[in-house]
Design an enzyme around this catalytic site. Structure first.
Site, PDB file in Angstrom:
ATOM      1  N   PRO A   1      39.673  47.240  36.021  1.00 31.42           N
ATOM      2  CA  PRO A   1      38.935  46.075  36.526  1.00 31.42           C
ATOM      3  C   PRO A   1      39.323  45.621  37.929  1.00 31.42           C
ATOM      4  O   PRO A   1      38.694  44.722  38.490  1.00 31.42           O
ATOM      5  CB  PRO A   1      39.272  44.982  35.502  1.00 31.42           C
ATOM      6  CG  PRO A   1      40.573  45.395  34.916  1.00 31.42           C
ATOM      7  CD  PRO A   1      40.596  46.890  34.926  1.00 31.42           C
TER       8      PRO A   1
ATOM      9  N   TYR B   1      44.014  37.936  44.785  1.00 34.42           N
ATOM     10  CA  TYR B   1      44.623  39.149  44.225  1.00 34.42           C
ATOM     11  C   TYR B   1      46.080  39.161  44.690  1.00 34.42           C
ATOM     12  O   TYR B   1      46.343  39.198  45.894  1.00 34.42           O
ATOM     13  CB  TYR B   1      43.927  40.399  44.750  1.00 34.42           C
ATOM     14  CG  TYR B   1      42.539  40.646  44.171  1.00 34.42           C
ATOM     15  CD1 TYR B   1      42.370  41.467  43.057  1.00 34.42           C
ATOM     16  CD2 TYR B   1      41.397  40.083  44.742  1.00 34.42           C
ATOM     17  CE1 TYR B   1      41.109  41.718  42.528  1.00 34.42           C
ATOM     18  CE2 TYR B   1      40.121  40.325  44.211  1.00 34.42           C
ATOM     19  CZ  TYR B   1      39.995  41.140  43.110  1.00 34.42           C
ATOM     20  OH  TYR B   1      38.749  41.386  42.588  1.00 34.42           O
TER      21      TYR B   1
ATOM     22  N   HIS C   1      30.481  34.162  47.145  1.00 35.94           N
ATOM     23  CA  HIS C   1      31.774  34.187  47.842  1.00 35.94           C
ATOM     24  C   HIS C   1      31.704  35.080  49.070  1.00 35.94           C
ATOM     25  O   HIS C   1      31.297  36.231  48.968  1.00 35.94           O
ATOM     26  CB  HIS C   1      32.867  34.707  46.896  1.00 35.94           C
ATOM     27  CG  HIS C   1      33.372  33.667  45.950  1.00 35.94           C
ATOM     28  ND1 HIS C   1      34.529  33.800  45.235  1.00 35.94           N
ATOM     29  CD2 HIS C   1      32.867  32.448  45.628  1.00 35.94           C
ATOM     30  CE1 HIS C   1      34.712  32.721  44.498  1.00 35.94           C
ATOM     31  NE2 HIS C   1      33.712  31.886  44.705  1.00 35.94           N
TER      32      HIS C   1
ATOM     33  N   LYS D   1      34.302  46.659  39.463  1.00 40.11           N
ATOM     34  CA  LYS D   1      33.191  47.597  39.637  1.00 40.11           C
ATOM     35  C   LYS D   1      32.445  47.962  38.344  1.00 40.11           C
ATOM     36  O   LYS D   1      31.334  48.501  38.405  1.00 40.11           O
ATOM     37  CB  LYS D   1      33.697  48.909  40.274  1.00 40.11           C
ATOM     38  CG  LYS D   1      34.094  48.749  41.717  1.00 40.11           C
ATOM     39  CD  LYS D   1      32.867  48.624  42.611  1.00 40.11           C
ATOM     40  CE  LYS D   1      33.182  48.059  43.963  1.00 40.11           C
ATOM     41  NZ  LYS D   1      32.555  46.782  44.272  1.00 40.11           N
TER      42      LYS D   1
ATOM     43  N   TYR E   1      34.218  46.676  48.328  1.00 36.48           N
ATOM     44  CA  TYR E   1      34.237  45.543  47.391  1.00 36.48           C
ATOM     45  C   TYR E   1      32.841  44.943  47.229  1.00 36.48           C
ATOM     46  O   TYR E   1      32.421  44.639  46.107  1.00 36.48           O
ATOM     47  CB  TYR E   1      35.231  44.485  47.877  1.00 36.48           C
ATOM     48  CG  TYR E   1      35.571  43.480  46.807  1.00 36.48           C
ATOM     49  CD1 TYR E   1      36.620  43.699  45.926  1.00 36.48           C
ATOM     50  CD2 TYR E   1      34.820  42.316  46.649  1.00 36.48           C
ATOM     51  CE1 TYR E   1      36.922  42.792  44.921  1.00 36.48           C
ATOM     52  CE2 TYR E   1      35.116  41.398  45.648  1.00 36.48           C
ATOM     53  CZ  TYR E   1      36.170  41.648  44.787  1.00 36.48           C
ATOM     54  OH  TYR E   1      36.462  40.746  43.786  1.00 36.48           O
TER      55      TYR E   1
HETATM   56  C1  PHB Z   1      36.906  38.311  36.552  1.00 36.51           C
HETATM   57  O1  PHB Z   1      36.619  37.203  37.030  1.00 36.51           O
HETATM   58  O2  PHB Z   1      36.840  38.522  35.337  1.00 36.51           O
HETATM   59  C2  PHB Z   1      37.346  39.384  37.476  1.00 36.51           C
HETATM   60  C3  PHB Z   1      37.280  39.189  38.838  1.00 36.51           C
HETATM   61  C4  PHB Z   1      37.696  40.183  39.700  1.00 36.51           C
HETATM   62  C5  PHB Z   1      38.183  41.381  39.190  1.00 36.51           C
HETATM   63  C6  PHB Z   1      38.225  41.576  37.818  1.00 36.51           C
HETATM   64  C7  PHB Z   1      37.810  40.585  36.954  1.00 36.51           C
HETATM   65  O3  PHB Z   1      38.605  42.333  40.045  1.00 36.51           O
END
Ligand code: PHB
Ligand code: APR
Length: 389
Positions: free
Chosen positions: A292, A200, A72, A296, A384
């Protein structure tokens, strides 16, 4: 039995460490308290920093990831009245790889089987001793028999609930902790993801995240109060709430379907200092936990393993203690940076129960500032995709 590095815990940290060390001829034994089937049924995170991707390649466990993983170049951020895309590639010339931790762990187990390393599953009462001497050992039980492994070093890769951290005497460690007044309700579903990139979403009803594992496997999360009960969330309620929180265009196109996994996890930041005690070295979740939001947790485990692997390699190849002596302070610099970023992302994107109207205005203002500022997006992107090792 004797080995060079006894590894407690057969999650991603322990298995990757074993893989890297065996490749340079350092002998290991991995002691895992669960069965392999149990470890491979845990659904965890799914975003790999590019440094993690490169280390997995170096470890020789990347062929399936390179085939099935989704690279990505950016991610989307949405609030109720604003949206922006952070272009990781344009900002930092790096990407992230979407590949489930469960799949990565499966690849590691398979690679370890091929090399023929020693992994003991269902090991009970694992306990490291004599860590302050030059000849530590780890005892454990299996099927009613007692065993002892003498070794040069012990790697504590046994996660947050493991034994390793707790054997460091209380007056020799400091723990830093922050809990958050909400959790994440996660759903895995065999449906095409709503978007090619992660979304997000900051919403008055709480945070939402649209993620994925493959072109036919979606992963979604909703912020929920800590007291929320899983049985109160049937699939219909989950999808309806997700649609409320995602940006309108995404909400209109989301494909719903039965969930194949559903769970609630609390959010926490935690760091144990130091990450070394005598001949014990902590790697991954045994030493630190991050919420999460910044994706990280797994990546930090991987960078710890890399630092420890380098230090061990220096020790056996050059007879130098230098890397081992510097391990904890070096790893902790990167740990705290990821802890800060995850805390910041969490604060930016979640509504807090005690948030005042002032706090909300500041939060919205910060969101809009990032939307409008290339410098702010670059900072987000740099963290990120992962700070350098
Ligand atoms: C996930 O796909 O499980 C996932 C992706 C991004 C995050 C946390 C979890 O920030
Ligand atoms: N003895 C032996 N094994 C143990 C013990 C013990 N006393 N306690 C825990 N374990 C095992 C667990 O069963 C687990 O398989 O240690 C392993 C630790 O794995 P993880 O919790 O996955 O931790 P780690 O390998 O550091 O992985 C880092 O990244 O995305 C994050 O939290 C997520 O698991 C992920 C982590």
């Amino acid at each position: 039995m004797r080995t060079q590095v006894a590894i407690i815990g057969g999650g991603p940290s322990g298995l990757l460490l074993s893989q890297l060390l065996n490749k340079i001829g350092v002998e290991t034994v991995v002691l895992e308290r669960q069965t392999r089937e149990y470890v491979l049924s845990r659904i965890r995170a799914g975003v790999l920093e590019w440094g993690s991707v490169e280390l997995l390649r170096k470890a020789g466990v990347a062929s399936r990831m390179d085939k099935d993983g989704l690279a990505h170049e950016g991610a989307l951020f949405a609030s109720e009245n604003n949206q922006f895309r952070v272009d990781f590639k344009a900002m930092c010339d790096k990407m992230v790889m979407i590949y489930g931790q469960t799949e990565m762990t499966r690849d590691l187990y398979e690679a370890q089987d091929k090399i023929g390393t020693k992994i003991v599953n269902s090991a009970e009462n694992v306990f490291p001793s004599d860590l302050e001497t030059g000849s530590p050992y780890v005892s454990y039980e299996k099927e009613g028999r007692e065993y002892r492994i003498d070794c040069d070093f012990v790697a504590g890769c046994d996660g947050f609930h493991g034994i390793s951290r707790t054997v460091i005497p209380k007056n020799s460690r400091r723990e830093f902790e922050k809990t958050y007044p909400f959790g994440w309700l996660g759903v895995l579903s065999e449906t095409p993801p709503v978007s090619d990139e992660l979304i997000y979403a900051l919403h008055d009803r709480g945070f939402a995240l649209a993620s994925m594992r493959t072109a036919m496997l979606s992963r979604y999360y909703l912020q929920v109060p800590l007291a929320e009960k899983l049985q109160d969330w049937d699939d219909d309620r989950f999808w309806a709430e997700l649609k409320r929180r995602l940006p309108v265009k995404a909400a209109e196109t989301v494909t719903t379907g039965p969930s194949i996994e559903k769970s609630i996890a609390p959010l926490r930041s935690f760091v144990c200092e130091p990450m070394r005690w005598g001949r014990l070295f902590l790697c991954g979740d045994s030493a630190h936990i991050v919420p999460p939001t910044g994706a990280k947790g797994l990546n930090l485990a991987i960078s710890d393993v890399y630092y420890f692997y380098q230090a061990i390699s220096e020790f056996y190849r050059q007879g130098s203690q230098h890397g081992l002596d510097g391990y904890s302070s070096k790893a902790l610099v990167r740990v705290w940076r990821a802890v800060r970023f995850s805390w910041w992302m969490t604060n930016l994107l979640h509504r807090f129960p005690d948030q005042s109207e002032f706090d909300q205005r500041i939060q919205n203002c910060e969101f809009d500032y990032i939307a409008s500022s290339r410098a702010a997006q670059k900072s987000l992107a740099e963290n990120y995709v992962g700070l350098p090792y």
